[in-house]
Write a protein that holds these residues in place. Structure first.
Motif, PDB file in Angstrom:
ATOM      1  N   ARG A  38      -0.689   1.682   8.365  1.00 29.47           N
ATOM      2  CA  ARG A  38      -1.955   1.374   9.054  1.00 29.47           C
ATOM      3  C   ARG A  38      -2.896   0.600   8.128  1.00 29.47           C
ATOM      4  NH1 ARG A  38      -3.430   4.112  13.724  1.00 29.47           N
ATOM      5  NH2 ARG A  38      -5.166   2.662  13.612  1.00 29.47           N
ATOM      6  N   ALA A  39      -2.930   0.995   6.849  1.00 30.51           N
ATOM      7  CA  ALA A  39      -3.815   0.306   5.895  1.00 30.51           C
ATOM      8  C   ALA A  39      -3.391  -1.155   5.748  1.00 30.51           C
ATOM      9  CB  ALA A  39      -3.802   1.029   4.541  1.00 30.51           C
ATOM     10  N   VAL A  47       0.889  -1.165   0.000  1.00 27.69           N
ATOM     11  CA  VAL A  47       0.000   0.000   0.000  1.00 27.69           C
ATOM     12  C   VAL A  47       0.922   1.208   0.000  1.00 27.69           C
ATOM     13  CG1 VAL A  47      -1.707   1.366   1.263  1.00 27.69           C
ATOM     14  CG2 VAL A  47      -1.894  -1.132   1.267  1.00 27.69           C
ATOM     15  N   ASP A  69      -0.163   4.503   5.183  1.00 25.59           N
ATOM     16  CA  ASP A  69       0.091   3.314   4.350  1.00 25.59           C
ATOM     17  C   ASP A  69       0.270   2.081   5.246  1.00 25.59           C
ATOM     18  OD1 ASP A  69       0.170   4.952   2.108  1.00 25.59           O
ATOM     19  OD2 ASP A  69       2.365   5.027   2.009  1.00 25.59           O
ATOM     20  N   ASP A  88      -4.474  -3.042   8.932  1.00 25.33           N
ATOM     21  CA  ASP A  88      -5.925  -3.313   8.909  1.00 25.33           C
ATOM     22  C   ASP A  88      -6.242  -4.473   7.966  1.00 25.33           C
ATOM     23  OD1 ASP A  88      -6.230  -1.242  10.638  1.00 25.33           O
ATOM     24  OD2 ASP A  88      -7.014   0.194   9.165  1.00 25.33           O
TER      25      ASP A  88
END
Ligand SMILES: Cc1cc2nc3c(=O)[nH]c(=O)nc-3n(C[C@H](O)[C@H](O)[C@H](O)COP(=O)(O)OP(=O)(O)OC[C@H]3O[C@@H](n4cnc5c(N)ncnc54)[C@H](O)[C@@H]3O)c2cc1C
Length: 320
Positions: free
Chosen positions: A286-287, A261, A284, A290
């Motif tokens: 964190r994405a 990402v 980025d 998740d």
């Protein structure tokens, strides 16, 4: 000083007037994190241990939150930076003294250096942590460890300072160490006393070299990262299960090795390491976190908890 943030004009100037060390304003936190991620903050590089207490008192009087920082090897700072005063323990708080099996270590001393120096002198215990790239203070606070060892096993007492600037020694029994936790929240570690055991130098030298080689081969050592992103799932039930078990194996089995990402990538070398390939933002990473959590939950029914500490704008810990 009163009711301001660490970024307010005047706070840094007032701090400079009372503390020894360097007070840097709008300093990019990316420079202080092994992830090379994080926006600006007011950072104090204290000259000595007593300056930490002075800074903590100043922050309390001003109502400014603070954040203790070592080598930033287990942190994801926000892209917008921090409104907290960052106190970075390093030079000046990095002493190392020994008397036989007893070693006194400054919190700002790099852990790998403590590991090498003690092993070279023929003392075992810290040597296992040669590949854990943080400070002594960060190692104690995180109860960092590897190869079946952890800081809790060697620590005999720690010198801490609280938010009022009061210093005190805590014995090992006063520190509620558990897996990757010390429970020393709200305190800054200034020094740690450890007890080591005598072992032949040549054997220790071999072991240190071997552990270091293992690290370099098994992890993306040359890319900015924070070590393990997730804790390994635990519990007795978990131990009996078949199939992917460690966090890295679960993320890999979810098909995410090499997934990107923005500038962040799930390492193709080790799926529990998310690396900054250049220009990655906290958003980025964190994405990716998740995504990995939801895929692993859907496919294996396992909730992965973060080991990396996700930091909010006031220096608070966010839930991973
Ligand atoms: C390549 C790589 C490999 C890694 N491998 C391992 C491993 O095998 N095992 C492992 O356990 N960890 C590992 N880590 C994670 C990390 O190195 C450890 O958690 C380390 O102990 C963090 O130390 P630090 O000084 O960098 O702390 P920081 O990242 O600066 O801070 C981490 C936490 O400790 C607190 N803290 C730091 N210093 C102090 C202090 N003096 N007083 C109070 N609180 C403080 C901070 O507030 C923060 O909450 C790895 C990281 C990398 C980049």
């Amino acid at each position: 000083m009163g009711g301001v943030t660490a970024r307010a004009p005047g706070f840094a100037a007032a701090l400079r007037a009372i503390v020894r060390g360097d007070v840097r304003e709008a300093e990019p936190l990316a420079r202080y994190s092994t992830y090379r991620i994080g926006g600006p903050a007011t950072i104090l590089l204290p000259s000595g241990p007593e300056d930490v207490g002075i800074a903590l008192q100043a922050a309390r009087r001003a109502g400014v939150p603070w954040f203790a920082l070592g080598l930033g090897s287990n942190l994801l700072f926000p892209d917008g930076g921090l409104d907290a005063l960052v106190i970075r323990l390093g030079k000046g708080i990095d002493g190392i003294e020994s008397a036989g099996e007893h070693w006194r270590l400054g919190a700002g001393l790099p852990g790998p250096l403590a590991a090498r120096r003690s092993a070279e002198a023929g003392w075992a215990g810290l040597h296992k942590f040669v590949g854990v790239p943080g400070t002594v203070g960060g190692g104690v606070y995180m109860n960092a460890g590897c190869h079946g060892g952890e800081w809790a096993e060697v620590v005999t007492r720690v010198l801490v300072v609280d938010g009022n600037g009061q210093e005190r020694w805590l014995t090992r029994a006063d520190v509620p160490f558990t897996y990757r936790r010390s429970g020393l929240d709200g305190l800054v570690v200034l020094e740690a006393d450890v007890t080591l055991r005598a072992e032949p130098r040549e054997r220790l030298a071999e072991e240190v070299a071997e552990l270091f080689r293992w690290r370099q081969e098994g992890t993306p050592f040359s890319q900015p990262c924070c070590g393990s992103v997730f804790k390994n799932p635990g519990g007795p039930a978990w131990k009996r299960r078949e199939g992917p078990r460690t966090a890295g194996q679960l993320v890999e089995a979810a098909g995410l090795k090499g997934y990107r990402v923005g500038g962040a990538e799930i390492s193709s070398m080790h799926a529990n390491y998310f690396v900054n390939t250049g220009g990655a933002t906290a958003a980025d990473v964190r994405a990716l976190i998740d995504l990995a959590q939801s895929r692993v939950r859907e496919q294996f029914g396992v909730a992965l908890d973060t080991e990396v500490k996700l930091i909010g704008t006031q220096g608070e810990y966010l839930h991973g």
